[in-house]
Motif scaffolding. Structure first.
Motif, PDB file in Angstrom:
ATOM      1  N   ALA A   1       0.980  -1.125   0.021  1.00 31.52           N
ATOM      2  CA  ALA A   1       0.206  -0.027  -0.124  1.00 31.52           C
ATOM      3  C   ALA A   1       0.816   1.314  -0.203  1.00 31.52           C
ATOM      4  N   ALA A   2       1.912   1.316   0.657  1.00 30.62           N
ATOM      5  CA  ALA A   2       2.929   2.255   0.799  1.00 30.62           C
ATOM      6  C   ALA A   2       3.381   2.512  -0.345  1.00 30.62           C
ATOM      7  N   ALA A   3       4.068   1.464  -1.061  1.00 29.83           N
ATOM      8  CA  ALA A   3       4.528   1.605  -2.362  1.00 29.83           C
ATOM      9  C   ALA A   3       3.691   2.188  -3.492  1.00 29.83           C
ATOM     10  N   ALA A   4       2.494   1.839  -3.258  1.00 30.98           N
ATOM     11  CA  ALA A   4       1.432   2.400  -4.353  1.00 30.98           C
ATOM     12  C   ALA A   4       1.000   3.968  -4.102  1.00 30.98           C
ATOM     13  N   GLU A   5       1.420   4.229  -3.054  1.00 32.89           N
ATOM     14  CA  GLU A   5       0.984   5.747  -2.870  1.00 32.89           C
ATOM     15  C   GLU A   5       1.570   6.563  -3.964  1.00 32.89           C
ATOM     16  N   PRO A   6       2.465   6.797  -4.424  1.00 31.68           N
ATOM     17  CA  PRO A   6       2.828   7.413  -5.419  1.00 31.68           C
ATOM     18  C   PRO A   6       2.332   7.476  -6.925  1.00 31.68           C
ATOM     19  N   VAL A   7       1.596   6.218  -7.052  1.00 31.10           N
ATOM     20  CA  VAL A   7       1.009   5.783  -8.352  1.00 31.10           C
ATOM     21  C   VAL A   7      -0.296   6.029  -8.640  1.00 31.10           C
TER      22      VAL A   7
END
Length: 107
Positions: free
Chosen positions: A28-34
């Protein structure tokens, strides 16, 4: 183009729910900038100790599929697999609601 949504019910192996939740929260954190990933929420079942639900909304089904092809996503999935006893995905077409933004063009 319609948005793409999914509820994914994860059954963790006994005693592994918290570890699996931690990996999913990293995702979820990795998807934040997506920008194409509009919502990614990890939920713990209140009544079932091995169950987690992930709620996702993407700009399109194609954006979701593209995310699964990324090396970082594949590495996260590989880390999570030993903790998972089962997954039941439910694909959806989001129609709207609080917090979900739709453009003015026809969906």
């Amino acid at each position: 183009m319609s948005k793409f949504g999914m509820y994914a019910k994860f059954t963790a192996k006994p005693g592994e729910r918290e570890a699996l939740a931690a990996i999913l929260l990293e995702a979820a954190a990795a998807a934040e900038p997506v920008q194409e990933c509009e919502l990614y929420i990890v939920n713990l079942s209140e009544s079932e100790p091995d169950i987690l639900w992930v709620t996702e909304v993407w700009s399109s089904a194609e954006a979701h599929a593209a995310s699964l092809a990324l090396e970082a996503t594949r590495a996260t999935i590989q880390r999570a697999m030993p903790l998972i006893a089962g997954v039941e995905p439910v694909k959806l077409i989001p129609a709207g609601g609080k917090g979900l933004v739709f453009g003015s063009a026809a969906q």
